[in-house]
Design a protein around this motif. Structure first.
Motif, PDB file in Angstrom:
ATOM      1  N   ALA A 163      -9.052  24.123  22.739  1.00 41.76           N
ATOM      2  CA  ALA A 163      -9.228  25.101  21.669  1.00 41.76           C
ATOM      3  C   ALA A 163      -8.147  26.175  21.718  1.00 41.76           C
ATOM      4  O   ALA A 163      -7.625  26.592  20.669  1.00 41.76           O
ATOM      5  N   GLN A 164      -7.789  26.640  22.904  1.00 44.49           N
ATOM      6  CA  GLN A 164      -6.776  27.687  23.011  1.00 44.49           C
ATOM      7  C   GLN A 164      -5.427  27.214  22.469  1.00 44.49           C
ATOM      8  O   GLN A 164      -4.780  27.911  21.675  1.00 44.49           O
ATOM      9  N   ILE A 165      -5.022  26.023  22.877  1.00 42.47           N
ATOM     10  CA  ILE A 165      -3.715  25.516  22.446  1.00 42.47           C
ATOM     11  C   ILE A 165      -3.734  25.159  20.957  1.00 42.47           C
ATOM     12  O   ILE A 165      -2.819  25.498  20.200  1.00 42.47           O
ATOM     13  N   GLY A 166      -4.792  24.464  20.538  1.00 38.94           N
ATOM     14  CA  GLY A 166      -4.859  24.035  19.142  1.00 38.94           C
ATOM     15  C   GLY A 166      -4.955  25.196  18.163  1.00 38.94           C
ATOM     16  O   GLY A 166      -4.237  25.229  17.146  1.00 38.94           O
ATOM     17  N   CYS A 167      -5.809  26.165  18.447  1.00 44.51           N
ATOM     18  CA  CYS A 167      -5.978  27.301  17.529  1.00 44.51           C
ATOM     19  C   CYS A 167      -4.737  28.190  17.504  1.00 44.51           C
ATOM     20  O   CYS A 167      -4.378  28.739  16.446  1.00 44.51           O
ATOM     21  N   VAL A 221       0.254  29.865  14.331  1.00 42.57           N
ATOM     22  CA  VAL A 221       1.706  29.884  14.102  1.00 42.57           C
ATOM     23  C   VAL A 221       2.056  29.157  12.804  1.00 42.57           C
ATOM     24  O   VAL A 221       2.893  29.621  12.016  1.00 42.57           O
ATOM     25  N   LEU A 222       1.416  28.004  12.551  1.00 45.17           N
ATOM     26  CA  LEU A 222       1.670  27.248  11.327  1.00 45.17           C
ATOM     27  C   LEU A 222       1.254  28.033  10.083  1.00 45.17           C
ATOM     28  O   LEU A 222       1.982  28.056   9.079  1.00 45.17           O
ATOM     29  N   ALA A 223       0.078  28.634  10.154  1.00 46.62           N
ATOM     30  CA  ALA A 223      -0.399  29.400   8.994  1.00 46.62           C
ATOM     31  C   ALA A 223       0.527  30.562   8.678  1.00 46.62           C
ATOM     32  O   ALA A 223       0.802  30.852   7.499  1.00 46.62           O
ATOM     33  N   PHE A 224       1.027  31.226   9.703  1.00 47.20           N
ATOM     34  CA  PHE A 224       1.955  32.335   9.473  1.00 47.20           C
ATOM     35  C   PHE A 224       3.275  31.833   8.901  1.00 47.20           C
ATOM     36  O   PHE A 224       3.884  32.490   8.032  1.00 47.20           O
ATOM     37  N   SER A 225       3.734  30.652   9.368  1.00 45.49           N
ATOM     38  CA  SER A 225       4.995  30.102   8.866  1.00 45.49           C
ATOM     39  C   SER A 225       4.878  29.691   7.403  1.00 45.49           C
ATOM     40  O   SER A 225       5.848  29.800   6.642  1.00 45.49           O
ATOM     41  N   LEU A 267      -5.662  34.903  14.316  1.00 44.86           N
ATOM     42  CA  LEU A 267      -5.664  36.227  13.702  1.00 44.86           C
ATOM     43  C   LEU A 267      -4.793  37.193  14.493  1.00 44.86           C
ATOM     44  O   LEU A 267      -4.098  38.047  13.914  1.00 44.86           O
ATOM     45  N   LEU A 268      -4.842  37.067  15.824  1.00 41.14           N
ATOM     46  CA  LEU A 268      -4.029  37.941  16.670  1.00 41.14           C
ATOM     47  C   LEU A 268      -2.547  37.715  16.421  1.00 41.14           C
ATOM     48  O   LEU A 268      -1.763  38.676  16.343  1.00 41.14           O
ATOM     49  N   PHE A 269      -2.148  36.456  16.264  1.00 39.01           N
ATOM     50  CA  PHE A 269      -0.729  36.162  16.057  1.00 39.01           C
ATOM     51  C   PHE A 269      -0.268  36.626  14.677  1.00 39.01           C
ATOM     52  O   PHE A 269       0.818  37.204  14.529  1.00 39.01           O
ATOM     53  N   ILE A 270      -1.074  36.388  13.655  1.00 36.25           N
ATOM     54  CA  ILE A 270      -0.676  36.736  12.289  1.00 36.25           C
ATOM     55  C   ILE A 270      -0.516  38.244  12.133  1.00 36.25           C
ATOM     56  O   ILE A 270       0.422  38.720  11.469  1.00 36.25           O
ATOM     57  N   ASP A 271      -1.395  39.007  12.766  1.00 35.10           N
ATOM     58  CA  ASP A 271      -1.348  40.467  12.629  1.00 35.10           C
ATOM     59  C   ASP A 271      -0.519  41.142  13.718  1.00 35.10           C
ATOM     60  O   ASP A 271      -0.232  42.343  13.602  1.00 35.10           O
ATOM     61  N   GLY A 272      -0.159  40.425  14.772  1.00 35.56           N
ATOM     62  CA  GLY A 272       0.588  41.030  15.884  1.00 35.56           C
ATOM     63  C   GLY A 272       2.081  40.843  15.723  1.00 35.56           C
ATOM     64  O   GLY A 272       2.621  39.761  16.029  1.00 35.56           O
ATOM     65  N   ILE A 273       2.760  41.851  15.253  1.00 38.07           N
ATOM     66  CA  ILE A 273       4.205  41.743  15.010  1.00 38.07           C
ATOM     67  C   ILE A 273       4.968  41.463  16.296  1.00 38.07           C
ATOM     68  O   ILE A 273       5.943  40.706  16.312  1.00 38.07           O
ATOM     69  N   LYS A 274       4.495  42.012  17.413  1.00 37.55           N
ATOM     70  CA  LYS A 274       5.219  41.835  18.670  1.00 37.55           C
ATOM     71  C   LYS A 274       5.095  40.422  19.233  1.00 37.55           C
ATOM     72  O   LYS A 274       5.804  40.070  20.190  1.00 37.55           O
ATOM     73  N   LEU A 275       4.211  39.589  18.633  1.00 38.88           N
ATOM     74  CA  LEU A 275       4.052  38.213  19.097  1.00 38.88           C
ATOM     75  C   LEU A 275       4.829  37.209  18.261  1.00 38.88           C
ATOM     76  O   LEU A 275       4.947  36.038  18.651  1.00 38.88           O
ATOM     77  N   HIS A 276       5.376  37.626  17.128  1.00 42.28           N
ATOM     78  CA  HIS A 276       6.025  36.685  16.218  1.00 42.28           C
ATOM     79  C   HIS A 276       7.255  36.034  16.822  1.00 42.28           C
ATOM     80  O   HIS A 276       7.580  34.878  16.499  1.00 42.28           O
ATOM     81  N   HIS A 277       7.949  36.741  17.713  1.00 44.57           N
ATOM     82  CA  HIS A 277       9.162  36.165  18.290  1.00 44.57           C
ATOM     83  C   HIS A 277       8.875  35.016  19.252  1.00 44.57           C
ATOM     84  O   HIS A 277       9.781  34.237  19.582  1.00 44.57           O
ATOM     85  N   TYR A 279       3.788  30.574  21.687  1.00 49.50           N
ATOM     86  CA  TYR A 279       2.482  31.247  21.655  1.00 49.50           C
ATOM     87  C   TYR A 279       1.336  30.290  21.963  1.00 49.50           C
ATOM     88  O   TYR A 279       0.260  30.721  22.385  1.00 49.50           O
ATOM     89  N   THR A 280       1.530  28.992  21.764  1.00 47.91           N
ATOM     90  CA  THR A 280       0.471  28.025  22.079  1.00 47.91           C
ATOM     91  C   THR A 280       0.169  27.985  23.576  1.00 47.91           C
ATOM     92  O   THR A 280      -0.936  27.605  23.976  1.00 47.91           O
ATOM     93  N   LEU A 281       1.153  28.352  24.405  1.00 43.65           N
ATOM     94  CA  LEU A 281       0.967  28.322  25.863  1.00 43.65           C
ATOM     95  C   LEU A 281       0.853  29.716  26.477  1.00 43.65           C
ATOM     96  O   LEU A 281       0.256  29.862  27.550  1.00 43.65           O
ATOM     97  N   PHE A 282       1.402  30.695  25.804  1.00 41.07           N
ATOM     98  CA  PHE A 282       1.424  32.039  26.391  1.00 41.07           C
ATOM     99  C   PHE A 282       1.146  33.065  25.287  1.00 41.07           C
ATOM    100  O   PHE A 282       1.727  32.972  24.206  1.00 41.07           O
ATOM    101  N   PRO A 283       0.258  34.006  25.508  1.00 39.48           N
ATOM    102  CA  PRO A 283      -0.472  34.287  26.751  1.00 39.48           C
ATOM    103  C   PRO A 283      -1.835  33.590  26.872  1.00 39.48           C
ATOM    104  O   PRO A 283      -2.458  33.657  27.923  1.00 39.48           O
TER     105      PRO A 283
END
Length: 234
Positions: free
Chosen positions: A143-147, A152-156, A191-201, A206-210
């Motif tokens: 679930a962690q890796i898949g979600c 990332v895909l949804a944001f792209s 949701l964390l990735f889409i709203d977290g600007i510091k994670l976009h890079h 992001y699938t593996l970390f954090p």
């Protein structure tokens, strides 16, 4: 002279003896076949009941909703939790956040943080309910890796905004159901990735970390917590 009365005997028809098999088994089949038929019917009925139980009987608790009023009551247990059952999971959660805080100090120059909200929810699942389906290692990492990948895909595709969040969350729920990997904390990763600007890079890293990397540490701490709960009771 008195004539003696003749004694009349009511004529009886000859009784034909009925075989015992016809009395016990009125059907035209023989007793042996009737017994076999009964056994066959019972076996078929038993297998039918087992099949019904397998399909519609006892199922996983995660797939069955509780009755309305039962959902508002605390879970019934045979005894209250001991002090050790409370203190060890709490100590495990404290140690996990302390380790993540120390890692944050090392990763601060790169602008990455390990103390993300989903990992706090993972702590509660692994330490408080280690025998629940959501705490299975397969569920956690799948679930962690898949979600995270879905986020990332949804944001792209959709960019930031409500459409990306809605699509990512819907796809995450569908993925967990399809993969049989229900793990509620993972649904917050997109949701964390889409709203977290510091994670976009991080992109697909992001699938593996954090998330997945943090779960490795939490699973190791969970093994220690479970050992202490089983062997050091007070």
């Amino acid at each position: 002279m008195q004539v003696p009365a003749k004694s009349y005997v009511t004529p009886t028809l000859p009784i034909q003896s009925t075989p015992m098999s016809l009395l016990l088994f009125p059907s035209p089949i023989s007793p042996f076949l009737a017994i076999k038929k009964t056994t066959f019917e019972r076996s078929v009925g038993l297998s039918w009941c087992r099949e019904r139980k397998r399909k519609y009987g006892i199922v996983a608790s995660s797939n069955v909703a509780l009755p309305f009023w039962d959902a508002w009551k605390p879970e019934k247990t045979s005894s209250a939790p001991s002090f050790s059952d409370i203190i060890w999971p709490s100590a495990g959660a404290f140690a996990a956040m302390a380790i993540f805080g120390k890692m944050d100090q090392l990763l601060a120059p790169k602008g990455i943080s390990m103390t993300i909200a989903p990992l706090g929810a993972v702590c509660a699942v692994l330490f408080a309910t280690p025998s629940s389906p959501a705490a299975r290692k397969y569920n956690v990492f799948m679930a962690q890796i898949g979600c995270a990948a879905i986020g990332v895909l949804a944001f792209s595709i959709f960019g930031p905004g409500w459409l990306a969040r809605s699509a990512a969350l819907a796809a995450s729920v569908a993925f967990m159901i399809y993969a049989r990997a229900a793990h509620p904390p993972a649904a917050s990763l997109p949701l964390l990735f889409i709203d977290g600007i510091k994670l976009h890079h991080l992109n697909f890293w992001y699938t593996l970390f954090p998330g997945a990397a943090g779960c490795i540490i939490l699973c190791l701490i969970q093994e220690i917590v479970c050992y202490l709960k089983d062997n050091l009771k007070f």
